[in-house]
Design a protein around this motif. Structure first.
Motif, PDB file in Angstrom:
ATOM      1  N   VAL A 215      49.093  38.346  43.334  1.00  0.00           N
ATOM      2  CA  VAL A 215      50.293  38.834  44.026  1.00  0.00           C
ATOM      3  C   VAL A 215      49.870  39.742  45.182  1.00  0.00           C
ATOM      4  O   VAL A 215      50.404  39.653  46.284  1.00  0.00           O
ATOM      5  N   LYS A 216      48.877  40.580  44.911  1.00  0.00           N
ATOM      6  CA  LYS A 216      48.396  41.509  45.936  1.00  0.00           C
ATOM      7  C   LYS A 216      47.287  40.906  46.798  1.00  0.00           C
ATOM      8  O   LYS A 216      46.793  41.563  47.717  1.00  0.00           O
ATOM      9  N   ASN A 217      46.882  39.665  46.486  1.00  0.00           N
ATOM     10  CA  ASN A 217      45.780  39.018  47.229  1.00  0.00           C
ATOM     11  C   ASN A 217      44.531  39.900  47.241  1.00  0.00           C
ATOM     12  O   ASN A 217      43.881  40.094  48.277  1.00  0.00           O
ATOM     13  N   THR A 218      44.201  40.436  46.086  1.00  0.00           N
ATOM     14  CA  THR A 218      43.094  41.379  45.989  1.00  0.00           C
ATOM     15  C   THR A 218      42.159  41.002  44.851  1.00  0.00           C
ATOM     16  O   THR A 218      42.607  40.637  43.765  1.00  0.00           O
ATOM     17  N   LEU A 219      40.886  41.127  45.136  1.00  0.00           N
ATOM     18  CA  LEU A 219      39.805  40.887  44.189  1.00  0.00           C
ATOM     19  C   LEU A 219      39.177  42.223  43.848  1.00  0.00           C
ATOM     20  O   LEU A 219      39.053  43.103  44.713  1.00  0.00           O
ATOM     21  N   TYR A 220      38.746  42.372  42.591  1.00  0.00           N
ATOM     22  CA  TYR A 220      38.142  43.629  42.147  1.00  0.00           C
ATOM     23  C   TYR A 220      36.794  43.371  41.484  1.00  0.00           C
ATOM     24  O   TYR A 220      36.550  42.298  40.941  1.00  0.00           O
ATOM     25  N   LEU A 221      35.961  44.398  41.519  1.00  0.00           N
ATOM     26  CA  LEU A 221      34.730  44.384  40.744  1.00  0.00           C
ATOM     27  C   LEU A 221      34.556  45.775  40.157  1.00  0.00           C
ATOM     28  O   LEU A 221      34.252  46.735  40.881  1.00  0.00           O
ATOM     29  N   LYS A 222      34.759  45.867  38.864  1.00  0.00           N
ATOM     30  CA  LYS A 222      34.557  47.129  38.156  1.00  0.00           C
ATOM     31  C   LYS A 222      33.110  47.186  37.721  1.00  0.00           C
ATOM     32  O   LYS A 222      32.633  46.312  37.000  1.00  0.00           O
ATOM     33  N   MET A 223      32.396  48.217  38.165  1.00  0.00           N
ATOM     34  CA  MET A 223      30.974  48.351  37.878  1.00  0.00           C
ATOM     35  C   MET A 223      30.735  49.606  37.053  1.00  0.00           C
ATOM     36  O   MET A 223      31.026  50.716  37.518  1.00  0.00           O
ATOM     37  N   ASN A 224      30.233  49.426  35.863  1.00  0.00           N
ATOM     38  CA  ASN A 224      29.900  50.537  34.970  1.00  0.00           C
ATOM     39  C   ASN A 224      28.395  50.595  34.742  1.00  0.00           C
ATOM     40  O   ASN A 224      27.680  49.631  34.997  1.00  0.00           O
ATOM     41  N   SER A 225      27.951  51.716  34.220  1.00  0.00           N
ATOM     42  CA  SER A 225      26.534  51.899  33.869  1.00  0.00           C
ATOM     43  C   SER A 225      25.622  51.470  35.013  1.00  0.00           C
ATOM     44  O   SER A 225      24.665  50.723  34.818  1.00  0.00           O
ATOM     45  N   LEU A 226      25.909  51.950  36.176  1.00  0.00           N
ATOM     46  CA  LEU A 226      25.171  51.528  37.359  1.00  0.00           C
ATOM     47  C   LEU A 226      23.716  51.986  37.301  1.00  0.00           C
ATOM     48  O   LEU A 226      23.402  53.062  36.771  1.00  0.00           O
TER      49      LEU A 226
END
Length: 126
Positions: free
Chosen positions: A75-86
Motif C-alpha cells: 500500500v505504501k510502496n515501501t520495502l524494509y530491511l530490519k537488521m539486528n545483531s549487526l
C-alpha cells in the motif's frame, strides 16, 4: 520515471540494529519482486534478502539468516530491511532493487533485477 529511494542507514556499534527503508515510485511496485543487496569497498555486490510480490516468500543470504528480516508494504510502496545483531562485516552500501521474472528472483542474482536505488551506507564499528 522509476525511482527507488533508500533511507535509514547510519553508524552503529556491533550488536546494534537498523531498519532500512526503500520507497518506490513510477512502476507497478506490487508486481515486482524486491531485493536488498550490499557492496563493501573492494568487494562484489552480493544479495542479502529477497521477497516475492505478495510478501509470502523470502530468501536470505546465509550470512544474515536469523539476523535480518525483509518485508514490504504494497500500500505504501515501501520495502524494509530490519537488521539486528549487526557485525562489522555488515558494513557496506545497501541497495534495494526491483525485478520481474518469478521465483528465480529469490536467488538474489543482481542481473535479474531491473531497477536499482542509489544506496544507503551502513557502518558497524567494533
Amino acid at each position: 520515471q522509476v525511482q527507488l529511494v533508500e533511507s535509514g542507514g547510519g553508524s552503529v556499534q556491533t550488536g546494534g540494529s537498523l531498519t532500512l527503508s526503500c520507497t518506490a515510485s513510477g512502476y507497478a511496485y506490487s508486481s515486482y519482486y524486491m531485493g536488498w543487496f550490499r557492496q563493501a569497498p573492494g568487494k562484489e555486490r552480493e544479495g542479502v534478502a529477497g521477497i516475492s510480490t505478495g510478501g509470502v516468500s523470502t530468501n536470505y543470504a546465509d550470512s544474515v539468516k536469523g539476523r535480518f528480516t525483509i518485508s514490504r508494504d504494497n500500500v505504501k510502496n515501501t520495502l524494509y530491511l530490519k537488521m539486528n545483531s549487526l557485525k562489522p562485516e555488515d558494513t557496506a552500501s545497501y541497495y534495494c532493487a526491483a525485478g520481474r521474472g518469478g521465483a528465480r528472483l529469490l536467488q538474489l542474482r543482481a542481473f535479474d533485477y531491473n531497477y536499482w536505488g542509489q544506496g544507503t551506507q551502513v557502518t558497524v564499528s567494533s
